[in-house]
Design a protein around this motif. Structure first.
Motif, PDB file in Angstrom:
ATOM      1  N   THR A 225       0.810  -1.218   0.000  1.00  8.37           N
ATOM      2  CA  THR A 225       0.000   0.000   0.000  1.00  8.37           C
ATOM      3  C   THR A 225       0.839   1.262   0.000  1.00  8.37           C
ATOM      4  O   THR A 225       0.309   2.358  -0.151  1.00  8.37           O
ATOM      5  CB  THR A 225      -0.930   0.027   1.232  1.00  8.37           C
ATOM      6  N   GLY A 226       2.165   1.107   0.170  1.00 10.50           N
ATOM      7  CA  GLY A 226       3.043   2.272   0.132  1.00 10.50           C
ATOM      8  C   GLY A 226       3.320   2.884   1.480  1.00 10.50           C
ATOM      9  O   GLY A 226       3.955   3.937   1.550  1.00 10.50           O
ATOM     10  N   GLU A 227       2.862   2.239   2.562  1.00 15.16           N
ATOM     11  CA  GLU A 227       3.167   2.767   3.898  1.00 15.16           C
ATOM     12  C   GLU A 227       4.666   2.742   4.135  1.00 15.16           C
ATOM     13  O   GLU A 227       5.236   3.649   4.743  1.00 15.16           O
ATOM     14  CB  GLU A 227       2.448   1.922   4.961  1.00 15.16           C
ATOM     15  N   PHE A 228       5.314   1.671   3.647  1.00 12.41           N
ATOM     16  CA  PHE A 228       6.770   1.593   3.636  1.00 12.41           C
ATOM     17  C   PHE A 228       7.196   1.313   2.208  1.00 12.41           C
ATOM     18  O   PHE A 228       6.555   0.565   1.486  1.00 12.41           O
ATOM     19  CB  PHE A 228       7.288   0.465   4.546  1.00 12.41           C
ATOM     20  N   GLY A 229       8.291   1.912   1.775  1.00 15.73           N
ATOM     21  CA  GLY A 229       8.782   1.675   0.427  1.00 15.73           C
ATOM     22  C   GLY A 229       9.820   2.696   0.028  1.00 15.73           C
ATOM     23  O   GLY A 229       9.879   3.790   0.586  1.00 15.73           O
ATOM     24  N   ALA A 230      10.608   2.351  -0.967  1.00 15.90           N
ATOM     25  CA  ALA A 230      11.681   3.227  -1.420  1.00 15.90           C
ATOM     26  C   ALA A 230      11.168   4.192  -2.473  1.00 15.90           C
ATOM     27  O   ALA A 230      10.237   3.896  -3.221  1.00 15.90           O
ATOM     28  CB  ALA A 230      12.822   2.385  -2.006  1.00 15.90           C
ATOM     29  N   ASP A 231      11.797   5.389  -2.531  1.00 18.98           N
ATOM     30  CA  ASP A 231      11.432   6.371  -3.537  1.00 18.98           C
ATOM     31  C   ASP A 231      11.641   5.820  -4.945  1.00 18.98           C
ATOM     32  O   ASP A 231      10.899   6.157  -5.873  1.00 18.98           O
ATOM     33  CB  ASP A 231      12.262   7.652  -3.357  1.00 18.98           C
TER      34      ASP A 231
END
Length: 470
Positions: free
Chosen positions: A450-456
């Motif tokens: 969901t994008g709560e954690f993730g790299a740019d």
């Protein structure tokens, strides 16, 4: 986008939000702090939020380039969460470019592909799966794929992932509480609840992974490769399934030299068929290149259909390496051999008793074997049903609740593998501290969906695949 200091890019962006070409209406979209000011300069008016206002559109020199409707949205109550203006004009290529130029001349910059959706994500208007489903909705190839993408856009898939994550967090909280209060008479880590919760979570992961896998296939289409010896009837079968003379058919072995692709729809599922060169000792360099390409297609297939000439004195099997995806074996040309159409037993012993002399050519047990005639169409409906069945879709065209992507399936499988490892370590050691840390890793992996954690870098890769203006 995110700037180097961690804040949001405050540029005002503009782009054409409708497809290029002639049409009744075109839309130029503007988003950012200067969106309203630019729209007011172009229209010479001060439209009220969410009130369509008929206006003449003027370029930087004051010349009228078009007349249409201006529509303004005040952030955060907009798609991007910023101030947004939309200029609805006539759908011509030149006039739309002039209107976009009028926006750029007044201080906006041209938006990157997917930048409007990226800003919606960064401003918490959409999570990452919803943003991806927006692109999937635009690119949907079947009605059912569009319905499933719409469901994900509404947050159905996100809610499923978040529910899994909440259960992971709840179990982690329970484990950490048991660690923090060791003086209790009951050993909460060994009294059974933790093991039961881990087993329940693993079962839920299995179900969600299967739904996501089906959703991914429904969204992108299934890759089905036709293979077999030269002159087995692969091209004839491709033409039959496509209901169109896509491939050249002759009696000369090795007619197909390149990969021929055709998209069809079966039961609401988009199927990308690939007809490949027959794999044999090549007679020239051109055929060898076709065989090399055939092997490449097999490596990326979701399913392989191996075609065998049933009218031949000896059933020639395909000499290829182990295949890791589902395989359907088709005995073609029954109009010449006299074999009845329909499903046959895939058991090699029964095949031998039926005087089928070819050995299994694919080192993957074929679960379905079908006799048909690509020339007359007899038995082909059985194959079409078997394709969906062996892909693991079945009735998924009507029951899969959401769209998904391969990225989501990979994250879910990784999280499930971490959970399996956590369970094994806990059962072996009983160490709550290790289990709590493992559950934290599961939580973080799920949150990448969901994008709560993730790299740019991941965000850049995802949004760069969007169309400009979205």
């Amino acid at each position: 986008m995110i700037t180097t200091d961690g804040g949001l890019d405050l540029d005002t962006i503009a782009a054409i939000a409708t497809p290029s070409g002639r049409g009744g209406v075109s839309i130029v979209r503007i988003s950012g702090p200067q969106a309203w000011s630019i729209a007011q300069q172009i229209t010479g008016k001060s439209p009220q939020p969410r009130v369509p206002t008929v206006s003449k559109f003027k370029d930087a020199a004051g010349a009228i380039v078009d007349e249409g409707i201006a529509l303004l949205f005040r952030g955060p109550a907009s798609f991007t969460g910023e101030d947004v203006a939309e200029l609805h004009g006539h759908g011509g290529i030149v006039v739309t470019q002039l209107l976009l130029a009028a926006c750029l001349d007044r201080g906006a910059r041209l938006a990157r592909p997917g930048e409007f959706s990226e800003r919606a994500f960064l401003n918490n208007k959409l999570d990452l799966t919803q943003a991806e489903s927006l692109a999937d909705l635009i690119d949907a190839r079947t009605e059912q794929a569009a319905r499933q993408a719409s469901a994900s856009l509404r947050g159905v898939f996100s809610a499923t992932v978040n529910t899994l994550n909440e259960k992971v967090i709840a179990l982690r909280v329970y484990v950490e509480a048991a660690i923090d209060f060791p003086e209790e008479d009951i050993d909460f880590l060994t009294e059974g609840k933790v093991s039961e919760s881990l087993d329940s979570l693993k079962a839920e992961f299995t179900g969600v992974i299967e739904q996501a896998r089906q959703g991914a296939i429904m969204g992108r289409g299934a890759r089905v490769v036709l293979t077999g010896a030269p002159n087995a009837g692969k091209s004839s079968l491709l033409n039959c399934l496509a209901q169109n003379a896509v491939a050249i058919v002759t009696d000369v072995p090795g007619t197909t030299r390149d990969v021929i692709r055709q998209s069809i729809t079966l039961g609401g599922v988009a199927i990308d068929l690939s007809d490949t060169a027959g794999i044999r000792d090549a007679v020239d360099a051109i055929e060898q290149e076709g065989i090399n390409r055939a092997k490449t297609e097999l490596d990326s297939a979701d399913m392989v259909i191996e075609v065998i000439d049933d009218s031949a004195a000896v059933h020639v099997a395909q000499p290829i390496e182990e295949q890791r995806c589902p395989v359907i074996r088709v005995f073609n040309k029954i109009d010449l051999s006299g074999r009845p159409a329909g499903r046959l037993s895939s058991d090699p012993v029964e095949a031998e008793s039926d005087q089928l002399t070819a050995e299994l050519s694919l080192a993957h047990a074929t679960s379905i074997t079908i006799a048909l005639s690509a020339s007359t169409g007899e038995g082909v409906p059985v194959l079409e049903h078997a394709i969906l069945e062996n892909l693991g879709i079945g009735d998924a065209a009507s029951t899969t609740p959401f769209s998904a992507r391969e990225r989501h399936v990979t994250c879910l499988q990784h999280a499930s593998a971490l959970l399996d490892g956590a369970t094994t370590r806990f059962l072996e050691s009983g160490a709550g501290e290790l289990l709590a840390e493992d559950l934290r890793d599961v939580h973080h992996t799920l949150s990448e969906i969901t994008g709560e954690f993730g790299a740019d870098a991941l965000l850049g890769e995802i949004f760069s695949s969007f169309c400009i203006g979205k």
